[in-house]
Design an enzyme around this catalytic site. Structure first.
Site, PDB file in Angstrom:
ATOM      1  N   HIS A  72       0.866  -1.180   0.000  1.00 38.91           N
ATOM      2  CA  HIS A  72       0.000   0.000   0.000  1.00 38.91           C
ATOM      3  C   HIS A  72       0.902   1.229   0.000  1.00 38.91           C
ATOM      4  CE1 HIS A  72      -3.680  -2.321   1.013  1.00 38.91           C
ATOM      5  NE2 HIS A  72      -2.843  -3.087   1.678  1.00 38.91           N
ATOM      6  N   HIS A 189      -9.255 -10.265  -0.593  1.00 28.61           N
ATOM      7  CA  HIS A 189      -9.153  -9.909   0.832  1.00 28.61           C
ATOM      8  C   HIS A 189     -10.335 -10.625   1.474  1.00 28.61           C
ATOM      9  CE1 HIS A 189      -8.911  -6.997   4.345  1.00 28.61           C
ATOM     10  NE2 HIS A 189     -10.141  -7.462   4.461  1.00 28.61           N
ATOM     11  N   ASP A 315       2.192  -6.976   2.606  1.00 26.67           N
ATOM     12  CA  ASP A 315       1.039  -6.161   3.015  1.00 26.67           C
ATOM     13  C   ASP A 315       1.530  -4.878   3.701  1.00 26.67           C
ATOM     14  OD1 ASP A 315      -1.507  -5.248   3.415  1.00 26.67           O
ATOM     15  OD2 ASP A 315      -2.131  -6.824   4.805  1.00 26.67           O
TER      16      ASP A 315
END
Ligand SMILES: [Zn+2]
Length: 439
Positions: A72, A189, A315
């Site tokens: 991210h 997810h 992640d």
């Protein structure tokens, strides 16, 4: 010509390295010959190349540049946490040459223009390949499917509403079919919100003792079960993100045996840390899926070792210090992970006797690249020269000053990890060099 770190030439040889290939580390030193950004040759022994600048790597391991399928970078919208440029810097420091960004930015990456925006930011930074995924649904609101075709044309490598599950099974099924026709996976997810509710850590002994609302394993297990069955029927490619429960690993093992096209990733925190880390209410241990119990942690390591879980993904989820200083139940989910991934792998998998170094490296390079059919992740003549020099015995302590990410929310802060990334090269160009050891 002498080797110079300040002026990396177009053609050079990295000598005296242990090459990591096919899941193994060579037992004898060898070399890598780089020419015009590509691997021109590599082998054990001494190169018969006269007159080229030679970097003597002193017996370090030379591995393919790492590939992270799950980061991210927060741009656009939350640049105070991370940008594509600062995230790329952290990636290079962690030995990564390719990263796949998640589309839950503000606004979401749900059209071709936004996909191009992320790619352009990545090219500007020039420190790693930045490959965006697009959102499954417009605005990630779970309703209308986004324009997959246009996004793939613009460079999207997969689709996901990561950060949130796709609640509608019908939408997920259609997405699996459509993505398959475009040759890309749907990244799940997996979270059943009706089971997980407002939980903030794993539901078990520690959540009870700490008085925090729990997130039962069933919330992840049930969602993965649904997605596997949808992928089976749709004949799509399902990639399960951040696997954290032993139940999910069993489901994936069975689905693979049945011939369902399912791949999976697990994060370093899920193979290294259990829910007892939450005992002091530190939000540095708050992530989604949450840290689970000791037997889940062991199952994740075993799943990576036996190939049920294909690869390691970080992640990497940066948050500001202000947010991560909130109370545990108020703080946002997520931790950074790019710079600690290799160290955590060596410390908690290799040193712990769960797998050998060659397999760890493969889980961080060749296998994630394979999932997206990328022409990287291996040391092979003709491929672009994406490689890392590693000191698997080197120790370092994770401190706020050692991290290059714009955020500091690492669950490994203060830990001494074994496994150092000494230098990272993208297309033959240096993108990171550690202060020590000095080559
Ligand atoms: Zn997620």
């Amino acid at each position: 010509m002498e080797w110079s770190w300040d002026r990396i030439p177009a053609e050079y040889v990295v000598a005296n390295v242990l090459l990591a290939r096919d899941g193994k580390i060579a037992s004898r030193p060898g070399f890598l010959h780089v020419k015009d950004g590509r691997i021109a040759a590599l082998d054990v022994g001494t190169p018969a190349l006269d007159g080229l600048p030679v970097l003597d790597a002193g017996g370090l391991v030379c591995a393919p540049g790492f590939v992270d399928l799950h980061v991210h970078f927060r741009e656009p919208g939350q640049e105070e946490k991370e940008t594509v440029a600062t995230g790329s810097r952290a990636a290079a420091a962690g030995g990564f040459t390719t990263v796949v960004t998640m589309p839950n930015t503000q606004p979401a990456i749900d059209n071709a223009g936004m996909v191009r925006y992320v790619i352009d930011r990545g090219n500007e930074a020039g420190l790693c390949r930045v490959l965006p995924t697009g959102a499954i649904s417009v605005g990630r609101n779970g309703e209308a499917m986004a324009e997959f075709g246009a996004m793939v044309e613009a460079g999207a490598v997969g689709f996901t509403d990561d950060g949130s599950p796709v609640v509608s099974g019908k939408l997920m099924s259609n997405a699996l079919k459509y993505a398959k026709s475009l040759g890309v996976p749907i990244i799940s997810h997996a979270e059943d919100l009706s089971i997980v509710g407002k939980g903030c850590m794993h539901a078990g002994y520690w959540s009870t003792r700490l008085g925090l609302t729990g997130m039962p394993r069933a919330g992840e297990d049930a969602a993965v079960y649904r997605d596997i069955e949808l992928a089976r029927a749709a004949r799509g490619h399902l990639h399960v993100a951040h696997v954290s429960t032993k139940g999910v690993i069993d489901l994936i093992r069975r689905a693979k045996a049945d011939g369902v096209e399912v791949t999976a990733e697990a994060t370093p925190h899920h193979f290294a840390q259990d829910d007892s880390h939450c005992r002091d209410y530190s939000p540095l241990f708050k992530m989604n899926p949450p840290l689970r119990e000791t037997d889940d942690v062991a199952a994740v390591a075993a799943g990576l070792a036996d190939g049920t879980i294909d690869c390691i993904a970080t992640d990497h989820a940066p948050h500001t210090a202000t947010e991560k200083e909130l109370q545990f139940d108020q703080a946002p989910f997520g931790v950074i992970g790019l710079e600690t991934a290799f160290g955590a792998g060596v410390t908690y998998l290799v040193d712990a006797g769960k797998m050998d170094l060659g397999h760890l490296i493969r889980c961080m390079s060749e296998k994630p690249a394979q999932i997206l059919k990328l022409a990287t992740g291996r040391l092979e003549t003709g491929l672009e020269a994406d490689f890392v020099l590693l000191d698997p015995q080197g120790e370092w302590t994770v401190g706020p000053d050692t991290l290059r990410s714009r955020s500091r929310n690492s669950s490994f802060l203060g830990e001494t990890l074994k496994g150092l990334v000494v230098a990272t090269f993208l297309r033959g160009r240096l993108t990171h060099r550690a202060q020590a050891p000095d080559l």
